[in-house]
Design a protein around this motif. Sequence first.
Motif, PDB file in Angstrom:
ATOM      1  N   LEU A  13       0.831  -1.201   0.000  1.00  8.83           N
ATOM      2  CA  LEU A  13       0.000   0.000   0.000  1.00  8.83           C
ATOM      3  C   LEU A  13       0.868   1.255   0.000  1.00  8.83           C
ATOM      4  N   PHE A  14       1.987   1.214   0.735  1.00  5.27           N
ATOM      5  CA  PHE A  14       2.892   2.369   0.770  1.00  5.27           C
ATOM      6  C   PHE A  14       3.460   2.640  -0.619  1.00  5.27           C
ATOM      7  N   ILE A  15       3.956   1.588  -1.284  1.00  6.20           N
ATOM      8  CA  ILE A  15       4.504   1.731  -2.639  1.00  6.20           C
ATOM      9  C   ILE A  15       3.418   2.187  -3.614  1.00  6.20           C
ATOM     10  N   PHE A  16       2.217   1.596  -3.448  1.00  8.41           N
ATOM     11  CA  PHE A  16       1.085   1.974  -4.284  1.00  8.41           C
ATOM     12  C   PHE A  16       0.818   3.478  -4.190  1.00  8.41           C
ATOM     13  N   ASN A  17       0.869   4.013  -2.975  1.00  6.53           N
ATOM     14  CA  ASN A  17       0.554   5.431  -2.778  1.00  6.53           C
ATOM     15  C   ASN A  17       1.640   6.347  -3.324  1.00  6.53           C
ATOM     16  N   LEU A  18       2.886   5.885  -3.326  1.00 11.01           N
ATOM     17  CA  LEU A  18       3.928   6.664  -3.983  1.00 11.01           C
ATOM     18  C   LEU A  18       3.644   6.770  -5.477  1.00 11.01           C
ATOM     19  N   ILE A  19       3.254   5.628  -6.065  1.00  8.78           N
ATOM     20  CA  ILE A  19       2.888   5.618  -7.487  1.00  8.78           C
ATOM     21  C   ILE A  19       1.641   6.464  -7.711  1.00  8.78           C
ATOM     22  N   PHE A  20       0.721   6.376  -6.745  1.00  6.64           N
ATOM     23  CA  PHE A  20      -0.529   7.130  -6.831  1.00  6.64           C
ATOM     24  C   PHE A  20      -0.257   8.631  -6.806  1.00  6.64           C
ATOM     25  N   ALA A  21       0.706   9.055  -5.990  1.00 14.02           N
ATOM     26  CA  ALA A  21       1.070  10.474  -5.916  1.00 14.02           C
ATOM     27  C   ALA A  21       1.627  10.949  -7.256  1.00 14.02           C
ATOM     28  N   ILE A  22       2.471  10.091  -7.868  1.00 13.92           N
ATOM     29  CA  ILE A  22       3.022  10.430  -9.182  1.00 13.92           C
ATOM     30  C   ILE A  22       1.914  10.492 -10.229  1.00 13.92           C
ATOM     31  N   HIS A  78      -2.404   3.264  10.979  1.00 14.38           N
ATOM     32  CA  HIS A  78      -3.469   4.041  11.623  1.00 14.38           C
ATOM     33  C   HIS A  78      -4.812   3.648  11.001  1.00 14.38           C
ATOM     34  N   TYR A  79      -5.625   2.960  11.755  1.00 10.88           N
ATOM     35  CA  TYR A  79      -6.892   2.413  11.228  1.00 10.88           C
ATOM     36  C   TYR A  79      -7.795   3.509  10.673  1.00 10.88           C
ATOM     37  N   ASN A  80      -8.057   4.544  11.477  1.00 11.46           N
ATOM     38  CA  ASN A  80      -8.973   5.618  11.058  1.00 11.46           C
ATOM     39  C   ASN A  80      -8.456   6.359   9.825  1.00 11.46           C
ATOM     40  N   MET A  81      -7.133   6.552   9.764  1.00 12.01           N
ATOM     41  CA  MET A  81      -6.536   7.224   8.614  1.00 12.01           C
ATOM     42  C   MET A  81      -6.732   6.403   7.342  1.00 12.01           C
ATOM     43  N   LEU A  82      -6.600   5.090   7.452  1.00 13.49           N
ATOM     44  CA  LEU A  82      -6.786   4.225   6.294  1.00 13.49           C
ATOM     45  C   LEU A  82      -8.239   4.207   5.826  1.00 13.49           C
ATOM     46  N   ILE A  83      -9.164   4.204   6.784  1.00 14.15           N
ATOM     47  CA  ILE A  83     -10.593   4.248   6.431  1.00 14.15           C
ATOM     48  C   ILE A  83     -10.919   5.573   5.741  1.00 14.15           C
ATOM     49  N   ALA A  84     -10.347   6.676   6.264  1.00 10.33           N
ATOM     50  CA  ALA A  84     -10.553   7.992   5.644  1.00 10.33           C
ATOM     51  C   ALA A  84      -9.986   8.010   4.223  1.00 10.33           C
ATOM     52  N   PHE A  85      -8.835   7.384   4.059  1.00  8.25           N
ATOM     53  CA  PHE A  85      -8.189   7.290   2.742  1.00  8.25           C
ATOM     54  C   PHE A  85      -9.073   6.516   1.760  1.00  8.25           C
ATOM     55  N   ALA A  86      -9.562   5.358   2.185  1.00 10.08           N
ATOM     56  CA  ALA A  86     -10.414   4.532   1.328  1.00 10.08           C
ATOM     57  C   ALA A  86     -11.711   5.261   0.976  1.00 10.08           C
ATOM     58  N   THR A  87     -12.282   5.974   1.954  1.00  6.97           N
ATOM     59  CA  THR A  87     -13.526   6.728   1.726  1.00  6.97           C
ATOM     60  C   THR A  87     -13.304   7.850   0.723  1.00  6.97           C
ATOM     61  N   ALA A  88     -12.179   8.567   0.881  1.00  6.96           N
ATOM     62  CA  ALA A  88     -11.863   9.668  -0.034  1.00  6.96           C
ATOM     63  C   ALA A  88     -11.687   9.145  -1.459  1.00  6.96           C
ATOM     64  N   ALA A 218      -6.349  -0.619   1.056  1.00 10.21           N
ATOM     65  CA  ALA A 218      -6.547   0.122   2.303  1.00 10.21           C
ATOM     66  C   ALA A 218      -7.521  -0.611   3.226  1.00 10.21           C
ATOM     67  N   CYS A 219      -8.588  -1.146   2.657  1.00  9.55           N
ATOM     68  CA  CYS A 219      -9.578  -1.873   3.466  1.00  9.55           C
ATOM     69  C   CYS A 219      -8.979  -3.166   4.028  1.00  9.55           C
ATOM     70  N   CYS A 220      -8.154  -3.855   3.231  1.00 14.20           N
ATOM     71  CA  CYS A 220      -7.508  -5.088   3.700  1.00 14.20           C
ATOM     72  C   CYS A 220      -6.569  -4.797   4.864  1.00 14.20           C
ATOM     73  N   LEU A 221      -5.763  -3.729   4.723  1.00 10.71           N
ATOM     74  CA  LEU A 221      -4.836  -3.377   5.789  1.00 10.71           C
ATOM     75  C   LEU A 221      -5.582  -2.915   7.031  1.00 10.71           C
ATOM     76  N   ALA A 222      -6.639  -2.117   6.834  1.00  6.04           N
ATOM     77  CA  ALA A 222      -7.433  -1.645   7.974  1.00  6.04           C
ATOM     78  C   ALA A 222      -8.065  -2.823   8.714  1.00  6.04           C
ATOM     79  N   ALA A 223      -8.558  -3.795   7.954  1.00  7.43           N
ATOM     80  CA  ALA A 223      -9.171  -4.974   8.572  1.00  7.43           C
ATOM     81  C   ALA A 223      -8.135  -5.780   9.356  1.00  7.43           C
ATOM     82  N   ALA A 224      -6.912  -5.883   8.787  1.00  9.63           N
ATOM     83  CA  ALA A 224      -5.843  -6.620   9.471  1.00  9.63           C
ATOM     84  C   ALA A 224      -5.435  -5.918  10.761  1.00  9.63           C
ATOM     85  N   ILE A 225      -5.379  -4.572  10.693  1.00  7.98           N
ATOM     86  CA  ILE A 225      -5.034  -3.782  11.895  1.00  7.98           C
ATOM     87  C   ILE A 225      -6.125  -3.951  12.948  1.00  7.98           C
TER      88      ILE A 225
END
Length: 231
Positions: A13-22, A78-88, A218-225
Motif C-alpha cells: 500500500l505504501f509503494i502503491f501510494n507513492l505511485i498514486f502520488a506520481i 493508523h486504522y482511522n486514517m486508512l478508512i478515511a483514505f479509502a472513503t476519499a 486500504a480496506c484489507c490493511l485496515a481490517a488486518a489492523i
Amino acid sequence: MESCGMNVIKYVLFIFNLIFAISGIGIIAAGAVVLADVGDFTHFMEGRIIAPPIVLIVAGSIVFIIAFLGCYGAIKEHYNMLIAFATALLIIFVIELAVGIAAAVFKNDFSMAMKDTLKESMRNYTDADKMAWDNVQQKLQCCGVEGPNDWNIIGFTGRFPSSCCRPNNQVACQVGSPSAYPDGCFSKLEMRVQKCATVLIGVGIGIAFVEIAGIVLACCLAAAIKRESDK
C-alpha cells in the motif's frame, strides 16, 4: 505481533501510494495539456466543455494530497486514517464515474451547442467575435462554420475575412481563391474536442482502476489492523 500478511499489505500500500502520488501529477499534467489545447477557442465553447479538464486538474491535486494520507496511514498502521483514505478514494471514484457518464450522455448536445455558438457569433460579429474568428480560422486552417459560404450571411458576399486564407497570400481572399481554406471550423473544433475527450476518458479510466486497487488494499490493511488490535 504483526502478521507477515499485514506487513506485506502495508508495504504494498505504501509503494502503491507513492505511485498514486506520481499519477496525481500525471492527471494534473493531462488536464493542463487538454485545457491549453482547447483554451484558445473558449469564445466558441460553453463552460461545460471547458469544465472537464479543470475538474481533472482539481482531481489530480486532491489525488496527490490523498496519496500522502494513504502513505502515512499505511506506515503508521493508523486504522482511522486508512478508512478515511479509502472513503476519499471512493468519493473521487464516484465523482469521476458521474462526470464520465454525463459526458457520454450529453456528447451530442456539446457538439450542437458549439455549432449554435459559432453561428450566433458569426451573426453578431462584434470586435471580440472578429478576433475569435480570426484566431480559430488561422490556427485550425478553416473558414466559416461549415464552409466559406457561411460568410455570405453577414455581408461578405463574394469574399471572406482575410483569416480565411493562408497567410502571406498575394491574392484577395474571395470566392475561387486557391489560398482559401475549404473546410468549416465546426468540424475542426469538434475533432479537437473529441481528441481531448479521448485523452480525458483514457486518463479517467486508468486512474479509476488505480483507485479501486487503493480502496481494496486500504480496506484489507485496515481490517488486518482491526483484527490485531482486537486480540
